[in-house]
Design an enzyme around this catalytic site. Structure first.
Site, PDB file in Angstrom:
ATOM      1  N   HIS A  64       0.817  -1.225   0.000  1.00 44.29           N
ATOM      2  CA  HIS A  64       0.000   0.000   0.000  1.00 44.29           C
ATOM      3  C   HIS A  64       0.849   1.273   0.000  1.00 44.29           C
ATOM      4  CE1 HIS A  64      -3.493  -2.495   0.701  1.00 44.29           C
ATOM      5  NE2 HIS A  64      -2.962  -2.964   1.813  1.00 44.29           N
ATOM      6  N   SER A 113      -3.698  -7.616  -0.467  1.00 45.37           N
ATOM      7  CA  SER A 113      -4.558  -6.733   0.310  1.00 45.37           C
ATOM      8  C   SER A 113      -5.210  -5.727  -0.616  1.00 45.37           C
ATOM      9  CB  SER A 113      -3.724  -6.000   1.367  1.00 45.37           C
ATOM     10  OG  SER A 113      -4.525  -5.088   2.106  1.00 45.37           O
ATOM     11  N   GLU A 141      -6.856  -0.030  -5.274  1.00 39.61           N
ATOM     12  CA  GLU A 141      -5.589  -0.727  -5.500  1.00 39.61           C
ATOM     13  C   GLU A 141      -5.602  -2.084  -4.816  1.00 39.61           C
ATOM     14  OE1 GLU A 141      -3.136  -1.301  -2.984  1.00 39.61           O
ATOM     15  OE2 GLU A 141      -3.698   0.082  -1.382  1.00 39.61           O
TER      16      GLU A 141
END
Length: 217
Positions: A64, A113, A141
């Site tokens: 991330h 994730s 994303e």
């Protein structure tokens, strides 16, 4: 506010050419189970966002980290009965993508994730607020991560290596067999099951061919 849901992953390869391109296939999210953060993603949660935003518009990041460039691109994202299926390609000219690829191949990196926002009215809380049931998300994303939260979502294939016995056991479990029955079938073939049980399970010839391939490895 952006939220994250993480998913355990197992990376395998399907053919050498695709492996050289850094391609992999799997699940970024699985429907119906409570993850370690107390979230349940409902079937259909991604349908609206995927209509608005194609796979190429969803970033592939490492952990991330938006401060770093993407490590690859998503080639296909779609919902099926199990969850959000994701086909991606690591860009191996990027140093971090090469690191990720090497770790995937060795089974040392097993997490995905999703980064998203809950759509307006897209979640309900239950069990005195301890569990959030997510019905609609806006997906931005999907990251490769080290520590997963949803232990049931699995990336099925990093292109280059064939399927494993574990894949066959999972396919049998999803077809309705118990764990002990699946293990017996893989060890001894369908003859290990009473014929009426095998017939009633409706095993397809495609599944039988898969099992034969897997057990001959």
């Amino acid at each position: 506010m952006k939220d994250f849901i993480e998913a355990s992953a197992e990376f395998k390869f399907a053919d050498p050419e695709a492996a050289a391109r850094g391609e992999f296939v799997g699940y970024a999210s699985v429907f119906g189970n409570i993850d370690l953060g107390g979230d349940i993603v409902e079937r259909g949660a991604f349908s609206s966002t995927l209509q608005k935003r194609g796979a190429g518009d969803v970033a592939m990041l490492w952990g991330h980290d938006v401060r770093q460039p993407p490590i690859g691109k998503w080639l296909e994202l779609r919902e099926d009965d199990r969850g959000l299926m994701a086909k991606g390609q690591l860009i191996l000219d990027v140093a971090k993508a090469r690191d990720v690829h090497a770790l995937m191949k060795e089974g040392a990196l097993k997490g995905l994730s999703i980064g998203y926002r809950v759509a307006e009215g897209g979640a309900e809380f239950e069990r005195n607020g301890r569990v959030r049931r997510i019905k609609a998300v806006d997906l931005f994303e999907i990251s490769v991560v080290t520590m997963p939260m949803n232990t049931r979502a699995q990336v099925q294939r990093v292109k280059g290596e064939g399927p494993t016995i574990r894949d066959a056991e999972e396919a049998l479990r999803e077809a309705g067999f118990s764990r002990s029955e699946a293990k017996a079938i893989l060890a001894h073939g369908f003859k290990a099951m009473p014929q009426r049980d095998a017939d009633e399970a409706g095993q397809s010839q495609e599944l039988k061919r898969l099992l034969a391939t897997l057990t001959s490895r």
